[in-house]
Scaffold this motif. Sequence first.
Motif, PDB file in Angstrom:
ATOM      1  N   LYS A   1       0.839  -1.203   0.000  1.00 58.13           N
ATOM      2  CA  LYS A   1       0.000   0.000   0.000  1.00 58.13           C
ATOM      3  C   LYS A   1       0.871   1.249   0.000  1.00 58.13           C
ATOM      4  O   LYS A   1       0.568   2.245  -0.680  1.00 58.13           O
ATOM      5  N   ALA A   2       1.958   1.216   0.765  1.00 61.79           N
ATOM      6  CA  ALA A   2       2.871   2.363   0.821  1.00 61.79           C
ATOM      7  C   ALA A   2       3.518   2.614  -0.535  1.00 61.79           C
ATOM      8  O   ALA A   2       3.645   3.769  -0.978  1.00 61.79           O
ATOM      9  N   SER A   3       3.917   1.546  -1.217  1.00 61.25           N
ATOM     10  CA  SER A   3       4.526   1.736  -2.541  1.00 61.25           C
ATOM     11  C   SER A   3       3.502   2.252  -3.543  1.00 61.25           C
ATOM     12  O   SER A   3       3.830   3.066  -4.420  1.00 61.25           O
ATOM     13  N   ASP A   4       2.237   1.818  -3.413  1.00 58.29           N
ATOM     14  CA  ASP A   4       1.179   2.344  -4.286  1.00 58.29           C
ATOM     15  C   ASP A   4       1.003   3.849  -4.074  1.00 58.29           C
ATOM     16  O   ASP A   4       0.850   4.611  -5.040  1.00 58.29           O
ATOM     17  N   ARG A   5       1.025   4.270  -2.801  1.00 58.95           N
ATOM     18  CA  ARG A   5       0.891   5.707  -2.511  1.00 58.95           C
ATOM     19  C   ARG A   5       2.053   6.490  -3.114  1.00 58.95           C
ATOM     20  O   ARG A   5       1.866   7.598  -3.642  1.00 58.95           O
ATOM     21  N   HIS A   6       3.253   5.919  -3.042  1.00 61.71           N
ATOM     22  CA  HIS A   6       4.432   6.589  -3.600  1.00 61.71           C
ATOM     23  C   HIS A   6       4.298   6.796  -5.104  1.00 61.71           C
ATOM     24  O   HIS A   6       4.488   7.920  -5.609  1.00 61.71           O
ATOM     25  N   TRP A   7       3.963   5.723  -5.836  1.00 67.19           N
ATOM     26  CA  TRP A   7       3.889   5.833  -7.295  1.00 67.19           C
ATOM     27  C   TRP A   7       2.702   6.688  -7.731  1.00 67.19           C
ATOM     28  O   TRP A   7       2.786   7.415  -8.739  1.00 67.19           O
ATOM     29  N   THR A   8       1.613   6.641  -6.970  1.00 64.74           N
ATOM     30  CA  THR A   8       0.462   7.488  -7.297  1.00 64.74           C
ATOM     31  C   THR A   8       0.816   8.962  -7.116  1.00 64.74           C
ATOM     32  O   THR A   8       0.466   9.812  -7.952  1.00 64.74           O
TER      33      THR A   8
ATOM     34  N   ARG B   1       1.404  12.498 -10.104  1.00 62.18           N
ATOM     35  CA  ARG B   1       0.875  13.868 -10.045  1.00 62.18           C
ATOM     36  C   ARG B   1      -0.553  13.994 -10.604  1.00 62.18           C
ATOM     37  O   ARG B   1      -0.862  14.852 -11.437  1.00 62.18           O
ATOM     38  N   GLY B   2      -1.403  13.077 -10.150  1.00 63.43           N
ATOM     39  CA  GLY B   2      -2.814  13.186 -10.504  1.00 63.43           C
ATOM     40  C   GLY B   2      -3.206  12.591 -11.834  1.00 63.43           C
ATOM     41  O   GLY B   2      -4.382  12.613 -12.204  1.00 63.43           O
ATOM     42  N   THR B   3      -2.247  12.025 -12.579  1.00 60.43           N
ATOM     43  CA  THR B   3      -2.573  11.461 -13.896  1.00 60.43           C
ATOM     44  C   THR B   3      -2.954   9.993 -13.815  1.00 60.43           C
ATOM     45  O   THR B   3      -3.613   9.475 -14.718  1.00 60.43           O
ATOM     46  N   ALA B   4      -2.534   9.296 -12.751  1.00 57.72           N
ATOM     47  CA  ALA B   4      -2.809   7.858 -12.646  1.00 57.72           C
ATOM     48  C   ALA B   4      -2.818   7.432 -11.185  1.00 57.72           C
ATOM     49  O   ALA B   4      -2.192   8.068 -10.332  1.00 57.72           O
TER      50      ALA B   4
ATOM     51  N   VAL C   1      -4.434   2.916 -13.205  1.00 59.58           N
ATOM     52  CA  VAL C   1      -5.704   3.474 -13.685  1.00 59.58           C
ATOM     53  C   VAL C   1      -5.506   4.938 -14.056  1.00 59.58           C
ATOM     54  O   VAL C   1      -5.102   5.750 -13.218  1.00 59.58           O
ATOM     55  N   THR C   2      -5.779   5.279 -15.307  1.00 62.38           N
ATOM     56  CA  THR C   2      -5.657   6.672 -15.731  1.00 62.38           C
ATOM     57  C   THR C   2      -6.768   7.502 -15.107  1.00 62.38           C
ATOM     58  O   THR C   2      -7.917   7.061 -14.993  1.00 62.38           O
ATOM     59  N   GLU C   3      -6.430   8.706 -14.689  1.00 62.80           N
ATOM     60  CA  GLU C   3      -7.414   9.602 -14.072  1.00 62.80           C
ATOM     61  C   GLU C   3      -8.063  10.536 -15.087  1.00 62.80           C
ATOM     62  O   GLU C   3      -8.892  11.375 -14.728  1.00 62.80           O
ATOM     63  N   ARG C   4      -7.716  10.389 -16.345  1.00 56.14           N
ATOM     64  CA  ARG C   4      -8.249  11.292 -17.370  1.00 56.14           C
ATOM     65  C   ARG C   4      -9.520  10.752 -18.025  1.00 56.14           C
ATOM     66  O   ARG C   4     -10.110  11.428 -18.872  1.00 56.14           O
ATOM     67  N   VAL C   5      -9.904   9.527 -17.669  1.00 61.46           N
ATOM     68  CA  VAL C   5     -11.028   8.863 -18.331  1.00 61.46           C
ATOM     69  C   VAL C   5     -11.959   8.276 -17.285  1.00 61.46           C
ATOM     70  O   VAL C   5     -11.503   7.760 -16.253  1.00 61.46           O
ATOM     71  N   ILE C   6     -13.256   8.316 -17.543  1.00 63.54           N
ATOM     72  CA  ILE C   6     -14.220   7.600 -16.713  1.00 63.54           C
ATOM     73  C   ILE C   6     -15.217   6.902 -17.623  1.00 63.54           C
ATOM     74  O   ILE C   6     -15.628   7.455 -18.660  1.00 63.54           O
ATOM     75  N   CYS C   7     -15.579   5.679 -17.257  1.00 61.07           N
ATOM     76  CA  CYS C   7     -16.567   4.897 -18.000  1.00 61.07           C
ATOM     77  C   CYS C   7     -17.824   4.797 -17.133  1.00 61.07           C
ATOM     78  O   CYS C   7     -17.734   4.508 -15.933  1.00 61.07           O
ATOM     79  N   LEU C   8     -18.967   5.052 -17.727  1.00 61.93           N
ATOM     80  CA  LEU C   8     -20.216   5.090 -16.985  1.00 61.93           C
ATOM     81  C   LEU C   8     -21.146   3.968 -17.445  1.00 61.93           C
ATOM     82  O   LEU C   8     -21.281   3.708 -18.650  1.00 61.93           O
ATOM     83  N   GLU C   9     -21.776   3.353 -16.473  1.00 60.95           N
ATOM     84  CA  GLU C   9     -22.807   2.369 -16.745  1.00 60.95           C
ATOM     85  C   GLU C   9     -23.972   3.050 -17.467  1.00 60.95           C
ATOM     86  O   GLU C   9     -24.243   4.234 -17.251  1.00 60.95           O
ATOM     87  N   ASP C  10     -24.663   2.297 -18.301  1.00 63.65           N
ATOM     88  CA  ASP C  10     -25.803   2.838 -19.032  1.00 63.65           C
ATOM     89  C   ASP C  10     -26.850   3.370 -18.047  1.00 63.65           C
ATOM     90  O   ASP C  10     -27.192   2.708 -17.069  1.00 63.65           O
ATOM     91  N   GLY C  11     -27.331   4.591 -18.302  1.00 63.73           N
ATOM     92  CA  GLY C  11     -28.350   5.169 -17.436  1.00 63.73           C
ATOM     93  C   GLY C  11     -27.820   6.106 -16.375  1.00 63.73           C
ATOM     94  O   GLY C  11     -28.594   6.808 -15.707  1.00 63.73           O
ATOM     95  N   VAL C  12     -26.512   6.153 -16.188  1.00 63.07           N
ATOM     96  CA  VAL C  12     -25.912   7.036 -15.187  1.00 63.07           C
ATOM     97  C   VAL C  12     -25.730   8.430 -15.777  1.00 63.07           C
ATOM     98  O   VAL C  12     -25.221   8.585 -16.891  1.00 63.07           O
ATOM     99  N   ASP C  13     -26.130   9.457 -15.024  1.00 63.39           N
ATOM    100  CA  ASP C  13     -26.015  10.847 -15.490  1.00 63.39           C
ATOM    101  C   ASP C  13     -24.551  11.268 -15.548  1.00 63.39           C
ATOM    102  O   ASP C  13     -23.779  11.015 -14.623  1.00 63.39           O
TER     103      ASP C  13
ATOM    104  N   LEU D   1      -9.271   1.448 -16.557  1.00 60.96           N
ATOM    105  CA  LEU D   1     -10.040   2.690 -16.510  1.00 60.96           C
ATOM    106  C   LEU D   1     -11.060   2.605 -15.375  1.00 60.96           C
ATOM    107  O   LEU D   1     -11.556   1.532 -15.046  1.00 60.96           O
ATOM    108  N   HIS D   2     -11.387   3.749 -14.790  1.00 66.26           N
ATOM    109  CA  HIS D   2     -12.440   3.800 -13.784  1.00 66.26           C
ATOM    110  C   HIS D   2     -13.785   3.448 -14.421  1.00 66.26           C
ATOM    111  O   HIS D   2     -14.087   3.877 -15.542  1.00 66.26           O
TER     112      HIS D   2
END
Length: 457
Positions: free
Chosen positions: A49-56, A60-63, A88-100, A195-196
């Motif tokens: 978890k600590a290494s994940d926090r480091h690389w995230t 700088r907010g991109t992944a 996971v890239t932070e520049r893209v989001i995928c939405l389920e059908d029907g979600v605003d 992707l999210h």
Amino acid sequence: MADEGIRRDEPGEVLKQFQNEQASAETSTVMNVLGYGPHIRQARIEAYKASDRHWTAKARGTATFITTGSKAEGLTSFLESDIDELVVTERVICLEDGVDSSSVPVEKTIFRSCSRISYSGHCRLLLEKPGTPISRTVYNALCDDGFGRGLLSSDLYVNQWLNAKREEGIVQHERAGPSTPETFGVLERDTVRGLHFYCPSILTRWAARHRYWPSADVVREVVSLGAFVSPVGVKGSDYEHVEWRMCFNTGENVLINNLNDTQVNLYVLLKMVKKDVLKPQKKEVTSFTVKNIVLWIAENNPHSWFHERSLFHWLHEGLYALRVAIDTKQLPYYMIPGRNLMAACALDHEQKCSWIATIDEMRTEGPRMILRLPKIRQAIIAHPEPLRWYSGRRIELEMLQLICRNRHFLGMDVETDVIMQAINSRQMEILREVGMRMIMEGSRVNDLQNVWISMLM
């Protein structure tokens, strides 16, 4: 196998007296000595978890970087298996059908999932709105769906990352499904670029199931962590190259980390059966298969029934569930039961019959089945004192290595950091001590680096 998963006992039915209680307790003790106890597991979990926090933070907010698989579960030592990583890239989001989508920030690219004509647990991603700006990697992976709409190709997306420039010292290997395997030094890493995926209806259905486990608080945490899509389609599908698989890596990490010690030991033993007894060559049965069996068993049985004296009972049940999955080629995915994890396994009739016969033999052997697992067998036949002595030093060496790794990520240098100097000094003491004992017992040890590698494998 029913859609609700693995269920052999009706709710409220009183379980018969557990058999082989003494053997179960002794095996649980052996597994603690071998490095599957709660303290070392938690240390591994926190280190990754600590290494994940480091690389995230470095991205700088991109992944966002997420360690998955056995490393995130704390179930393998430092060099024992690959590091499985989801980026996971932070520049893209995928939405389920029907979600605003009106509240999504304008800089994010929005894709809408289309799952009606895909296999359960999979979808295609149609471009709804490009971000400002749109990621070059995403743009280069777009293709036409035949109706003038942008469709994100999973194949093209993975290939973008395969062709990306690597840091010096990293060796790139051939693609493996959605992952891009790499080697750096003695470490191997499988990276999946995902992707999210915002899918409230899928998570709501999962949360609403009747269950004995996990607790309501854990269910809420899993739902809050959301989902992802990874770039891989259903093998053999006409649309495999543009399909994406729904996954719940962070939620599954939480679920595994909330199993009790007996459930964890069951998971480890079934993974050993898969690796050392069945020995699949084409991923016909995987650790993910075994994980889902354990999650279903945990959900469908009272938590109080899982204790160290019941381990062999649950191993018997786990083998039965594995046998059914192999025989019927049916195993519902724990998060989305409509997805059959055995649907695309390359399991021929001869192999299926052989594996079923092997599992049947194991289930009739009682506690002796454990002797089929080399790691457990070696521990059982070893003298208790040398085993405990060696295991204690191996676990200490790994704990020190994990601390050293994360201090390195924080920018500490062995030349100036007194803690890293003390860690290196203690590691060398352990390696010399183990090397000397090996020589006294007849081994030929010429290189402490080899001792270090063998102890952390």
